[in-house]
Scaffold this motif. Sequence first.
Motif, PDB file in Angstrom:
ATOM      1  N   PRO A  42       0.542  -1.240   0.270  1.00 41.95           N
ATOM      2  CA  PRO A  42       0.116  -0.396  -0.227  1.00 41.95           C
ATOM      3  C   PRO A  42       0.904   1.357  -0.658  1.00 41.95           C
ATOM      4  O   PRO A  42       0.317   2.430  -0.119  1.00 41.95           O
ATOM      5  CB  PRO A  42      -0.813  -0.087   1.301  1.00 41.95           C
ATOM      6  N   THR A  43       1.805   0.949   0.650  1.00 42.48           N
ATOM      7  CA  THR A  43       2.453   2.460   0.700  1.00 42.48           C
ATOM      8  C   THR A  43       2.954   2.910   0.001  1.00 42.48           C
ATOM      9  O   THR A  43       3.300   3.681  -0.986  1.00 42.48           O
ATOM     10  CB  THR A  43       4.072   2.683   1.879  1.00 42.48           C
ATOM     11  N   SER A  44       3.825   2.001  -0.508  1.00 39.99           N
ATOM     12  CA  SER A  44       4.847   1.666  -2.410  1.00 39.99           C
ATOM     13  C   SER A  44       3.887   1.740  -3.340  1.00 39.99           C
ATOM     14  O   SER A  44       4.177   3.078  -4.195  1.00 39.99           O
ATOM     15  CB  SER A  44       6.022   0.923  -2.437  1.00 39.99           C
ATOM     16  N   GLY A  45       2.463   1.327  -3.527  1.00 46.09           N
ATOM     17  CA  GLY A  45       1.544   1.334  -4.162  1.00 46.09           C
ATOM     18  C   GLY A  45       1.119   3.455  -4.591  1.00 46.09           C
ATOM     19  O   GLY A  45       0.950   3.433  -5.687  1.00 46.09           O
ATOM     20  N   GLN A  46       0.920   3.475  -2.994  1.00 46.13           N
ATOM     21  CA  GLN A  46       0.281   5.236  -3.106  1.00 46.13           C
ATOM     22  C   GLN A  46       1.465   5.748  -3.476  1.00 46.13           C
ATOM     23  O   GLN A  46       1.089   7.092  -4.006  1.00 46.13           O
ATOM     24  CB  GLN A  46       0.026   5.583  -1.553  1.00 46.13           C
ATOM     25  N   ARG A  47       2.165   5.569  -3.712  1.00 45.86           N
ATOM     26  CA  ARG A  47       3.285   6.643  -3.488  1.00 45.86           C
ATOM     27  C   ARG A  47       3.618   6.723  -5.447  1.00 45.86           C
ATOM     28  O   ARG A  47       4.217   8.304  -5.942  1.00 45.86           O
ATOM     29  CB  ARG A  47       4.442   6.790  -3.157  1.00 45.86           C
ATOM     30  N   ARG A  48       3.616   5.814  -5.672  1.00 47.09           N
ATOM     31  CA  ARG A  48       3.754   5.736  -7.175  1.00 47.09           C
ATOM     32  C   ARG A  48       2.656   5.727  -7.746  1.00 47.09           C
ATOM     33  O   ARG A  48       2.859   6.369  -9.115  1.00 47.09           O
ATOM     34  CB  ARG A  48       4.360   4.099  -7.442  1.00 47.09           C
ATOM     35  N   LEU A  49       1.180   5.816  -7.584  1.00 52.25           N
ATOM     36  CA  LEU A  49       0.100   5.821  -8.527  1.00 52.25           C
ATOM     37  C   LEU A  49      -0.460   7.534  -8.174  1.00 52.25           C
ATOM     38  O   LEU A  49      -0.137   7.831  -9.310  1.00 52.25           O
ATOM     39  CB  LEU A  49      -1.643   5.369  -7.236  1.00 52.25           C
ATOM     40  N   ALA A  50       0.609   8.523  -7.320  1.00 54.87           N
ATOM     41  CA  ALA A  50       0.354   9.555  -7.309  1.00 54.87           C
ATOM     42  C   ALA A  50       1.521  10.328  -7.907  1.00 54.87           C
ATOM     43  O   ALA A  50       1.280  11.239  -8.838  1.00 54.87           O
ATOM     44  CB  ALA A  50       1.144  10.055  -5.527  1.00 54.87           C
TER      45      ALA A  50
END
Length: 164
Positions: A132-140
């Motif tokens: 979730p943390t990595s995914g949210q940063r990359r999505l942003a």
Amino acid sequence: MPEFTQDAEIRWWAGGAGPRISYPTHSEVIVYAQSEVAKLTRLPRGWDGAEGRAVHTAVANLAVTVIRAVSRGDGLATPQFSPLPDGGLNIVWLVNGDELTIAFDDGELTFRGYWADGREAFDYQLAASESPTSGQRRLAAALDDSRIFLEKISAGVRHQLISR
């Protein structure tokens, strides 16, 4: 629903009542996107001549959310939509050879930007299995890069193709 007619002489989209030149607003593009994506959720089984399925409702909802996040301003290029046989969706903005593509396919969300000369501006492939943390940063980051790229390539847009 906004009404646009195309002036055949100057090839700009204008409001239906008179000859004023008008670009679709952000909200009009969102209404257009919702309408086009909704049509793709109603495709018949086998629409592609094989086993093609309609665009999944979850994909359609996510697509409109992503379009809303990427195309924040007025007068930007309008997207084109292509269903994928597995129920996924490609969204493409093409302007003078520059291309922004967002694809929802097989549990992945892909953001790609290419300049007209073939250079890659960015490429993000996000999988549902990411943390979730990595995914949210990359999505942003993908959304920001896509928004900035769309604004840059839309600078030369002279008309948008919004159908009734």
